[in-house]
Design a protein around this motif. Structure first.
Motif, mmCIF file in Angstrom:
data_model
loop_
_atom_site.group_PDB
_atom_site.id
_atom_site.type_symbol
_atom_site.label_atom_id
_atom_site.label_comp_id
_atom_site.label_asym_id
_atom_site.label_seq_id
_atom_site.Cartn_x
_atom_site.Cartn_y
_atom_site.Cartn_z
ATOM 1 N N LEU A 41 -29.155 68.618 -2.967
ATOM 2 C CA LEU A 41 -30.411 67.877 -2.981
ATOM 3 C C LEU A 41 -30.337 66.650 -2.085
ATOM 4 O O LEU A 41 -31.312 66.314 -1.398
ATOM 5 C CB LEU A 41 -30.761 67.473 -4.417
ATOM 6 N N SER A 42 -29.198 65.987 -2.066
ATOM 7 C CA SER A 42 -29.035 64.824 -1.191
ATOM 8 C C SER A 42 -29.133 65.231 0.271
ATOM 9 O O SER A 42 -29.756 64.532 1.089
ATOM 10 C CB SER A 42 -27.693 64.142 -1.462
ATOM 11 N N GLY A 80 -32.494 65.403 5.160
ATOM 12 C CA GLY A 80 -32.822 66.290 6.271
ATOM 13 C C GLY A 80 -31.616 66.903 6.940
ATOM 14 O O GLY A 80 -31.700 67.369 8.091
ATOM 15 N N ASN A 81 -30.481 66.965 6.233
ATOM 16 C CA ASN A 81 -29.264 67.569 6.792
ATOM 17 C C ASN A 81 -29.245 69.063 6.477
ATOM 18 O O ASN A 81 -28.471 69.544 5.642
ATOM 19 C CB ASN A 81 -28.025 66.872 6.222
ATOM 20 N N TRP A 82 -30.084 69.798 7.170
ATOM 21 C CA TRP A 82 -30.296 71.206 6.834
ATOM 22 C C TRP A 82 -29.065 72.078 7.088
ATOM 23 O O TRP A 82 -28.880 73.089 6.412
ATOM 24 C CB TRP A 82 -31.486 71.735 7.632
ATOM 25 N N ASP A 83 -28.226 71.675 8.027
ATOM 26 C CA ASP A 83 -27.043 72.496 8.324
ATOM 27 C C ASP A 83 -26.014 72.456 7.192
ATOM 28 O O ASP A 83 -25.124 73.309 7.114
ATOM 29 C CB ASP A 83 -26.393 72.028 9.624
ATOM 30 N N GLU A 84 -26.133 71.475 6.283
ATOM 31 C CA GLU A 84 -25.198 71.368 5.168
ATOM 32 C C GLU A 84 -25.636 72.178 3.951
ATOM 33 O O GLU A 84 -24.825 72.445 3.055
ATOM 34 C CB GLU A 84 -25.050 69.897 4.742
ATOM 35 N N ARG A 99 -36.340 77.821 3.146
ATOM 36 C CA ARG A 99 -37.297 77.318 4.122
ATOM 37 C C ARG A 99 -37.074 75.818 4.327
ATOM 38 O O ARG A 99 -36.849 75.089 3.359
ATOM 39 C CB ARG A 99 -38.730 77.567 3.633
ATOM 40 N N GLN A 100 -37.128 75.379 5.566
ATOM 41 C CA GLN A 100 -37.035 73.952 5.854
ATOM 42 C C GLN A 100 -38.414 73.328 5.647
ATOM 43 O O GLN A 100 -39.290 73.455 6.493
ATOM 44 C CB GLN A 100 -36.541 73.707 7.283
ATOM 45 N N ILE A 101 -38.579 72.686 4.517
ATOM 46 C CA ILE A 101 -39.888 72.121 4.184
ATOM 47 C C ILE A 101 -39.926 70.639 4.550
ATOM 48 O O ILE A 101 -38.888 69.963 4.545
ATOM 49 C CB ILE A 101 -40.225 72.299 2.695
#
Length: 224
Positions: A34-35, A40-44, A107-109
């Motif tokens: 969640l953090s 916005g660290n989508w690659d993690e 999904r990247q929301i």
């Protein structure tokens, strides 16, 4: 072991505590997911979701082991059905941690600051309720030692009350958060809106399940 423990047989609470320790690992790793989402660290997110899934699988293995052990116990200091009920809710908490983490991979929301700020408060409230429930489960052995009475029992009842209040606070934060999500100023598309609604719903299960778990543990006190 105390006199009551010797008379009634070995406590099964250590088994529950072992499982809860693994459940806690799932929730802590979910919090990392969640953090990463909030920042916005989508690659993690995907690697973290994989870690939560592995931890949840390990929790399932412990759960199955406990069920097998309980099946072969002739007599215990508490009702077997109560222990299994508590175990099931703990299992649901681990499942929820996995569901939340996996959901974030779909999904990247968009996560605008105004929404993230409210979401963080909501997330923290739910996780606080869970950690309070950990206190209750970890105190069950001490309750057995005191015959489920005295100051230790009152302490646990106080924590159970605190969990109920934490769940109420989480509900209030959830209502406010949903109003923000549905407001026109965010202008979310249907897919993003659905994802946010699902995320809030799943995170909200943590405090609901924590309250249910605390209630089950409280029933153990009330029946003694």
């Amino acid at each position: 072991m105390s006199t009551i423990g010797k008379l009634l047989g070995k406590s099964p609470f250590g088994l529950l505590q072992r499982h809860m320790e693994q459940v806690s690992k799932c929730v802590v790793k979910m919090e990392e997911s969640l953090s990463a989402f909030e920042q916005g660290n989508w690659d993690e997110i995907e690697p973290l979701a994989d870690q939560v899934s592995r931890l949840e699988h390990q929790a399932d293995q412990i759960k199955d082991e406990i069920r097998n052990k309980l099946r072969h116990r002739f007599f215990m200091p508490v009702d077997r059905a109560q222990i299994l009920d508590i175990l099931t809710i703990q299992d649901n908490l681990a499942d929820t941690a996995e569901d939340v983490s996996v959901l974030l991979t779909f999904r990247q929301i968009p996560n605008p600051p105004i929404l993230v700020t409210e979401f963080q408060k909501f997330r923290d409230s739910n996780i606080h309720a869970f950690h309070l429930t950990e206190v209750v489960i970890n105190d069950l052995d001490e309750l057995l030692e005191t015959g489920f009475g005295g100051a230790e029992a009152e302490k646990v009842r106080t924590v159970i009350h605190d969990i109920a209040y934490a769940e109420h606070q989480a509900d209030v934060l959830q209502r406010n958060l949903l109003k923000t999500i549905l407001s026109d100023k965010l202008n979310l598309c249907a897919a993003d809106l659905h994802m946010w609604m699902q995320l809030v719903k799943q995170v909200g299960r943590l405090s609901n399940l924590s309250e249910n778990l605390a209630d089950r543990a409280g029933m153990t006190l009330d029946l003694k």
